[in-house]
Structure formats: structure tokens, C-alpha cells
Design an enzyme around this catalytic site. Structure first.
Site, short mmCIF file in Angstrom:
data_model
loop_
_atom_site.label_atom_id
_atom_site.label_comp_id
_atom_site.label_asym_id
_atom_site.label_seq_id
_atom_site.Cartn_x
_atom_site.Cartn_y
_atom_site.Cartn_z
N SER A 61 0.99 -1.18 -0.06
CA SER A 61 -0.01 -0.18 0.13
C SER A 61 0.93 1.17 0.06
O SER A 61 1.47 1.48 -0.94
CB SER A 61 -0.87 -0.12 1.16
OG SER A 61 -2.05 0.80 0.93
N ASP A 115 -10.25 -4.30 -4.37
CA ASP A 115 -9.67 -3.24 -3.75
C ASP A 115 -9.67 -2.12 -4.62
O ASP A 115 -9.38 -2.02 -5.81
CB ASP A 115 -8.20 -3.71 -3.82
CG ASP A 115 -7.10 -2.52 -2.95
OD1 ASP A 115 -7.45 -1.45 -2.79
OD2 ASP A 115 -5.81 -3.15 -2.89
N HIS A 156 -7.98 -5.24 0.13
CA HIS A 156 -6.77 -4.48 0.43
C HIS A 156 -6.48 -4.93 2.03
O HIS A 156 -7.25 -5.16 2.81
CB HIS A 156 -7.22 -2.90 0.43
CG HIS A 156 -5.72 -2.16 0.51
ND1 HIS A 156 -5.04 -1.76 -0.75
CD2 HIS A 156 -5.23 -1.41 1.60
CE1 HIS A 156 -4.02 -0.89 -0.16
NE2 HIS A 156 -4.17 -0.91 1.33
#
Length: 318
Positions: free
Chosen positions: A161, A256, A286
Site C-alpha cells: 500500500s 480493492d 486490501h
């Protein structure tokens, strides 16, 4: 909570974590959000198997002191490959504890050394503090690899991320400065663009764990509300050319808002002759690399990730 296409093993996890993330992020208080999530992370039992050595080290960077945690498999070679790992959390939350199990298992599965960076967080430390700290530590290790018993020619960078953003931005920064590039990049559902209207942002605007509105809030917090920037070190999707960047392993989650970014990045890498391996994890959300104990599917995909990383590191160094 149920969500179309969600792997059934994640339903209980999603219901639990949604209660926490929604109730805190909706208040739009990043420090409160961080403190709650840090408390949860501090209560996790740290895995310390006998075939792993773990040490702590503080680096005195030009942008402040930074704590790191070094994980070394006892089966690693004397001069081990090293993965410099930058945790996710939207540059707002996350710490060495939150991603401890991830780093433990990468080190053990790949028989390497992993150095996790506890970089400073926004809003107190907005862009570019985290990137500068991670870049400083990367350079320090490259320049003194023998001190850390790692192979200076086998230093990779990675993260999930926001950490994936930092890893790719670090590569761009090293290229622009003419410094030695990492051996490879591990980019797990990286956030690299400021286009909140791409197909996955729209399709998964209300996805579990991370939704579109929260991602916009995260970017605003990191950038002090400057979403008009086109700086590729902020959002690497704005980089005109990826030529010469290290080989990359990119892993996305199907459900996601950031899924499209990983897919487009992989295509651009291939088109621009950057060696790239890409796969999308079906039915997962995610943050799935941190819910492997709750989800068999997440655990299987993480094993695919570490096996691919081992292969990738071997191929990149040959």
C-alpha cells in the site's frame, strides 16, 4: 459483513475490522485512528521461531531518528540478500508491530534478511519525510552492507500500500540521483495514482477495509490537501518513463480500490522493458497479507507471493 466476490473465510475478519476502521476513520482524526490501530497491533503476539534472529536498530537520518527491526533467517547465506520493507497504513497508521508477522514470514519463507522501517507518519510528518527517511536508510545500508552481513549487490526494496508507494518512489529517487538502484521491487497493492475515478475506485468505492472516500482522506492527510500535485515521487503514476528501474513483483487484491493501479503499473513496466511479474489475488481485499491467520485463501496467496519473491530475487541476481 458480506461483499460481492469476497472469499467466505474473510467475512468474520471484515466484520470485526470494519467496526474499528469505520468508526475511527469517519471521525477524520488521523492521530486517534493511529492510536487505536497501534494499540491493536501492540497486543498481537510476536512470532519468534527458533530459526529466526530479530534485532532492533535506530538510524539517525537527516530527517530524524527512525527505529527499524531486522529479521534474519538462520538459513540465510552468510552475506544474505536483504529486503528493505516499508509498511502500509496510508502514511498515517502502521508501525513495526503491525507488519511484524509479514516480515517474519518473508524472512523465513525466502531465507533472507528483512529490514522493516518505522518511518515517521502524517499529519505530523507529511510528504516527503517518510520517503527521505527510507531513502537515507537504503543508502546507508548500501554503503555499509558488510556491517549488516548482507550482500550489497542483493538489496531489494518493497512494501504494501503506502509502503509500495515509498518503495517505487525510492527507486525513482535513486535513479534521478544516480545512486545504486535496488536489485528488485516488491510492490503489494501499491497506491501510486491520484485518479479516484478509475475503474477499480468506482467498482469498489465501498469495499471492505479500504474504500474510496477513506483513500481520498488518506492522500489529503499525507499531502496537506495538495491533491493537484503531479510530482512522481508523490504519485509515481505521473512518472513519464520507468526505463531502467529494477525488476518488479506486483501483487494486487481483486476487491480493492487500488487494484487498477497495480494492473496498469505492470503493463507500463512491461511496455517500458522493466522486467515484471504480476498477479491479482481473487476474492481478497486490501490488507489481506495481514489477515492470513483468519483466511486460508489469504495465507495461500501470501505463500505464492513469497515463492515468487524467492524466484524473483534469484533471477534478478543471476
Amino acid at each position: 459483513m458480506s461483499y460481492p466476490g469476497l472469499d467466505p473465510s474473510l467475512i468474520n475478519f471484515v466484520s470485526e475490522i470494519e467496526f474499528v476502521t469505520k468508526s475511527t476513520s469517519e471521525n477524520k482524526d488521523p492521530i486517534e485512528f493511529r492510536n487505536i490501530m497501534a494499540k491493536r497491533a501492540s497486543e498481537l503476539e510476536l512470532k519468534r521461531p527458533k530459526d529466526l534472529m530479530v534485532t532492533e536498530k535506530k538510524f539517525e537520518t537527516d530527517d530524524g531518528d527512525v527505529e527499524t527491526r531486522i529479521y534474519r533467517s538462520i538459513n540465510a547465506s552468510q552475506e544474505s540478500p536483504l529486503l528493505v520493507y516499508m509498511h502500509g497504513g496510508g502514511w498515517i497508521i502502521g508501525d513495526l508491530n503491525s507488519h511484524d508477522a509479514v516480515c517474519v514470514d518473508i524472512a523465513l519463507d525466502c531465507n533472507i534478511t528483512v529490514l522493516a522501517i518505522g518511518y515517521d507518519l502524517a499529519p505530523e510528518h507529511p510528504y516527503p519525510v517518510a520517503l527521505n527517511q527510507c531513502s537515507w536508510i537504503y543508502k546507508e545500508i548500501c554503503n555499509h552492507s558488510e556491517v549488516y552481513s548482507v550482500d550489497g549487490n542483493k538489496i531489494a526494496v518493497g512494501g504494501d500500500s503506502a509502503g509500495g508507494n515509498l518503495a517505487l518512489a525510492l527507486c525513482l529517487k535513486m535513479r534521478s540521483e544516480g545512486f545504486r538502484l535496488p536489485l528488485a521491487q516488491l510492490l503489494i497493492y501499491p497506491c501510486i495514482d491520484l485518479d479516484f475515478n478509475n475503474q477499480s475506485y468506482l467498482k469498489h468505492a465501498n469495499a471492505p477495509f479500504l474504500d474510496r472516500d477513506t483513500m481520498i482522506w488518506i492522500w489529503n492527510t499525507y499531502l496537506e490537501n495538495n491533491l493537484d500535485t503531479r510530482d512522481p515521487l508523490v504519485a509515481p503514476a505521473f512518472e513519464e518513463s520507468y526505463e531502467g528501474l529494477p525488476p518488479a513483483l506486483i501483487v494486487s487484491a481483486e476487491l480493492d480500490p487500488l487494484a487498477h493501479e497495480g494492473k496498469i503499473l505492470a503493463k507500463r513496466f512491461i511496455d517500458e522493458n522493466v522486467p515484471c511479474m504480476y498477479f491479482e489475488c481473487k476474492g481478497l481485499i486490501h490488507g489481506f497479507i495481514r489477515c492470513r491467520d483468519e483466511s486460508v485463501q489469504a495465507a495461500l496467496e501470501f505463500k505464492r507471493l513469497t515463492k515468487s519473491l524467492s524466484l524473483f530475487l534469484d533471477l534478478s541476481s543471476s
